[in-house]
Design a protein around this motif. Structure first.
Motif, PDB file in Angstrom:
ATOM      1  N   ASP A  59       0.806  -1.218   0.000  1.00 17.53           N
ATOM      2  CA  ASP A  59       0.000   0.000   0.000  1.00 17.53           C
ATOM      3  C   ASP A  59       0.841   1.272   0.000  1.00 17.53           C
ATOM      4  N   GLU A  60       2.142   1.130   0.227  1.00 15.74           N
ATOM      5  CA  GLU A  60       3.044   2.274   0.115  1.00 15.74           C
ATOM      6  C   GLU A  60       3.672   2.347  -1.275  1.00 15.74           C
ATOM      7  N   HIS A  61       3.437   1.301  -2.076  1.00 17.30           N
ATOM      8  CA  HIS A  61       4.049   1.249  -3.409  1.00 17.30           C
ATOM      9  C   HIS A  61       3.040   0.694  -4.417  1.00 17.30           C
ATOM     10  N   LEU A  62       1.901   1.363  -4.523  1.00 18.70           N
ATOM     11  CA  LEU A  62       0.846   0.884  -5.419  1.00 18.70           C
ATOM     12  C   LEU A  62       1.284   0.882  -6.876  1.00 18.70           C
ATOM     13  N   GLU A  63       2.229   1.761  -7.231  1.00 19.20           N
ATOM     14  CA  GLU A  63       2.716   1.789  -8.613  1.00 19.20           C
ATOM     15  C   GLU A  63       3.435   0.487  -8.968  1.00 19.20           C
ATOM     16  N   VAL A  64       3.983  -0.182  -7.946  1.00 21.76           N
ATOM     17  CA  VAL A  64       4.651  -1.460  -8.195  1.00 21.76           C
ATOM     18  C   VAL A  64       3.623  -2.575  -8.352  1.00 21.76           C
ATOM     19  N   ILE A  65       2.732  -2.730  -7.374  1.00 22.75           N
ATOM     20  CA  ILE A  65       1.766  -3.832  -7.449  1.00 22.75           C
ATOM     21  C   ILE A  65       0.831  -3.653  -8.641  1.00 22.75           C
ATOM     22  N   ASP A  66       0.546  -2.417  -9.033  1.00 18.93           N
ATOM     23  CA  ASP A  66      -0.349  -2.204 -10.172  1.00 18.93           C
ATOM     24  C   ASP A  66       0.286  -2.657 -11.491  1.00 18.93           C
ATOM     25  N   ALA A  67       1.581  -2.870 -11.497  1.00 16.76           N
ATOM     26  CA  ALA A  67       2.250  -3.419 -12.677  1.00 16.76           C
ATOM     27  C   ALA A  67       2.289  -4.943 -12.643  1.00 16.76           C
ATOM     28  N   TYR A  68       1.834  -5.512 -11.516  1.00 16.51           N
ATOM     29  CA  TYR A  68       1.893  -6.968 -11.343  1.00 16.51           C
ATOM     30  C   TYR A  68       0.580  -7.500 -10.780  1.00 16.51           C
ATOM     31  N   LEU A  69      -0.520  -7.090 -11.390  1.00 11.55           N
ATOM     32  CA  LEU A  69      -1.836  -7.512 -10.920  1.00 11.55           C
ATOM     33  C   LEU A  69      -2.072  -8.990 -11.223  1.00 11.55           C
ATOM     34  N   THR A  70      -2.901  -9.614 -10.390  1.00 15.60           N
ATOM     35  CA  THR A  70      -3.324 -10.997 -10.595  1.00 15.60           C
ATOM     36  C   THR A  70      -4.815 -10.997 -10.879  1.00 15.60           C
ATOM     37  N   ASN A  71      -5.187 -11.368 -12.083  1.00 11.53           N
ATOM     38  CA  ASN A  71      -6.603 -11.343 -12.479  1.00 11.53           C
ATOM     39  C   ASN A  71      -7.237  -9.990 -12.186  1.00 11.53           C
ATOM     40  N   GLY A  72      -6.445  -8.930 -12.395  1.00  5.09           N
ATOM     41  CA  GLY A  72      -6.949  -7.579 -12.206  1.00  5.09           C
ATOM     42  C   GLY A  72      -6.913  -7.075 -10.782  1.00  5.09           C
TER      43      GLY A  72
END
Length: 219
Positions: free
Chosen positions: A120-133
């Motif tokens: 949650d401090e690095h949403l730009e990272v996880i948003d590049a690695y989504l799982t089924n959206g």
């Protein structure tokens, strides 16, 4: 070579500078729990309870996860330096069940450095690695330490657990039953599925020393 983002990853040197090692992550969780808090912004009683339970799960996984000789030998054959970036949160049950095992695998090689980022401090990272959206965690991103090139990913759970998860989600299984069955699977599996998956992934991510070139004491 680490002063810019390579085309196939959003992770930068700045992210790595902000990241924690596993010991720091565990210490952060313990410190927050002492204050009745967790990572992120939701410090509700339910989230803190999840985190307290996860701390127990992590301690159990740390003790019960055993690398067999085949996997240890495989890790010792790795010849390239890698950075394993794990996106996680203290309140995430899947992370508690898998992150300690992933760290134990990485620790079997002197060439792998583990870095943990809070989702949650690095949403730009996880948003590049989504799982089924979705922003499912944990998510492991494997980088070449010299070029920052992405070598591969893993997560958020072993394939068998993901299949169970998707089946229960499709059947709208009640939350309490959902959690009980999923963590029951983890408890019975004792990291075996994850370890088997990494035996297949390490040769894809790493440059391995040929067996015939290994020192005799390793054979």
């Amino acid at each position: 070579m680490m002063n810019k983002t390579m085309p196939n990853t959003v992770i930068t040197a700045a992210h790595l500078a902000q990241a924690m090692n596993y010991t720091q992550y565990r210490e952060l969780i313990d410190t927050l729990l002492a204050e009745n808090k967790t990572t992120g912004t939701d410090h509700s009683e339910a989230m803190v309870d999840y985190t307290r339970m996860n701390a127990q799960r992590m301690r159990r996984v740390e003790k019960t996860t055993l690398l067999d000789d085949e996997l240890v030998e495989l890790m010792l054959r790795v010849q390239n330096k890698m950075i394993w970036v794990i996106v996680t949160e203290a309140w995430c049950g899947d992370a508690a069940q898998t992150v300690p095992a992933i760290v134990k695998i990485a620790d079997a090689s002197p060439l792998i450095d583990v870095k943990l980022l809070l989702r949650d401090e690095h949403l730009e990272v996880i948003d590049a690695y989504l799982t089924n959206g979705g922003r499912s965690i944990p998510k492991l991103i494997v980088l070449d330490a010299e070029t920052m090139e992405e070598l591969g990913t893993w997560g958020p759970r072993p394939a068998a657990a993901q299949e169970l998860f998707m089946d229960m989600k499709a059947r709208n299984v009640p939350y309490n039953e959902f959690v009980e069955k999923l963590h029951g699977w983890y408890g019975k599996d004792r990291s075996k599925a994850l370890l088997q998956e990494f035996k297949q992934l390490i040769p894809q991510w790493g440059r391995l020393q040929p067996i015939e070139e290994q020192p005799m004491e390793r054979l």
